[in-house]
Design an enzyme around this catalytic site. Structure first.
Site, PDB file in Angstrom:
ATOM      1  N   CYS A 266       0.401  -1.353   0.337  1.00  0.00           N
ATOM      2  CA  CYS A 266       1.416  -0.982  -0.656  1.00  0.00           C
ATOM      3  C   CYS A 266       1.662   0.521  -0.709  1.00  0.00           C
ATOM      4  CB  CYS A 266       1.024  -1.511  -2.034  1.00  0.00           C
ATOM      5  SG  CYS A 266      -0.677  -1.200  -2.515  1.00  0.00           S
TER       6      CYS A 266
ATOM      7  N   HIS B  90       2.723   2.343  -8.236  1.00  0.00           N
ATOM      8  CA  HIS B  90       1.972   3.388  -7.545  1.00  0.00           C
ATOM      9  C   HIS B  90       2.805   4.663  -7.476  1.00  0.00           C
ATOM     10  CE1 HIS B  90      -0.950   0.468  -6.634  1.00  0.00           C
ATOM     11  NE2 HIS B  90      -0.861   0.386  -5.331  1.00  0.00           N
TER      12      HIS B  90
END
Length: 340
Positions: A130, A243
């Protein structure tokens, strides 16, 4: 005509998100099967307006199915992906198992779509980590203009990257901070995550990097080119989803910050939010549920000859996992498995 699609790991965070995104993007599905381990047999999951019952992956026959989106972790993938691939079902895998296999393409559709042709060697396509996915989406259009030479990145990664257990631990520890009689010791993370940051994601390797930091370097090289140097410090932060990354890029050629901003505004999958005023940037809270990778704080780095700084934020359950897998499925369908 549509496709016969399998979602394996349909009861987990990423699997459920895959189903949501398949429905949202109106992926051409003629038939869909949702799989998980035997203990989840009969569990119901949503697919658009439909409710589907989970089947046991152990007894499922992949013959006749076009593609399978896997979100079941490396160990289970090692067992079931070869079975699906041998049956003629193309596996799009979200685990780290095949990312470094030279015979398996590692795909971010906005970055290296042409590499998907390599799926035929193993009938498997790998989805990147990710933190890597959102970074390379931001780097690729700049790389095409000025050639990336070196990247120094510090990540601020949400607990959802560690799955439901990570999210639960943050929630329970946060509540415990306000209740002196309650204590929730670390289980999923090496230290308390509530009101804290932890400079370790995954295990430590011999050279001192963690495996997450090594992944960012190895995957960026495989996706964008082996000549690019990457050094990373990956940090877990008390954020549920999303994130963030502080990215310092050194280019071979000079790239002005204004031109970089214009390039990124035109690039696929990117939204630039970059005002030099309080709040003129994107934070994880604002990116949740969005498809885009957000880029802010674009500015020259005067400490190197051809440097830029970027702030990159994305919903890790979407672009970092489920969305990228669905985009790979769309690419596979349009370029390789055309029907009708």
């Amino acid at each position: 005509m549509g496709y016969k699609v399998v979602v394996a790991g349909a009861t987990g965070n990423v699997g459920r998100e895959m189903l949501n995104i398949l429905a949202e993007r109106q992926f051409p599905v003629d038939e869909i099967a949702v799989l998980a381990s035997r203990r989840s047999l009969g569990t119901e999951v949503s697919f658009g307006e439909r409710t589907l019952k989970v089947k046991d992956i152990d007894s499922f026959d992949f013959t006749g199915w076009d593609m399978a989106l896997f979100a079941i972790g490396s160990e289970a993938t090692k067992q079931y992906a070869p079975i699906a691939a041998k049956a003629g079902c193309v596996v799009i895998d979200n685990s780290s198992l095949y990312r470094y296999d030279p015979d398996v393409p590692l795909i971010v559709p906005e970055v290296n779509a042409d590499a998907i042709a390599g799926y035929a060697k193993r009938n498997i396509i790998a989805n990147p980590n990710c933190s890597t996915a959102q970074m390379v989406v931001a780097l690729k259009p700049l790389h095409d203009r000025a050639r990336v030479k070196r990247v120094v990145v510090s990540t601020y990664q949400s607990v959802s990257g560690a799955g439901k257990d990570g999210m639960d631990e943050l929630w329970e520890q946060t509540k415990a901070v306000y209740n002196p009689t309650s204590e929730v010791p670390p289980r999923k993370f090496p230290k308390q995550i509530a009101f804290n940051v932890i400079p370790q994601i995954d295990v430590f390797l011999e050279g001192g990097d963690t495996k997450e930091e090594w992944k960012m370097s190895a995957e960026t090289k495989k996706i964008m080119g082996s000549e690019i140097k990457v050094t990373a410090t990956c940090v877990r932060v008390p954020v549920f989803v999303g994130h963030s990354e502080a990215v310092n890029v050194e280019f071979e050629d000079f790239l002005d910050e204004d031109e970089a901003r214009d390039i990124l505004r035109e690039a696929p999958g990117i939204l630039v939010i970059d005002k030099r005023e309080p709040g003129g940037y994107t934070t994880p809270v604002e990116c949740v549920g969005d498809y885009a990778t957000f880029v802010s704080r674009i500015r020259q780095d005067a400490t190197v000859e051809n440097g830029l700084n970027l702030w990159v934020v994305s919903d890790n359950l979407r672009k970092g996992a489920a969305l990228n897998a669905v985009q790979i499925a769309e690419l596979l369908g349009s370029k390789m498995l055309k029907k009708g």
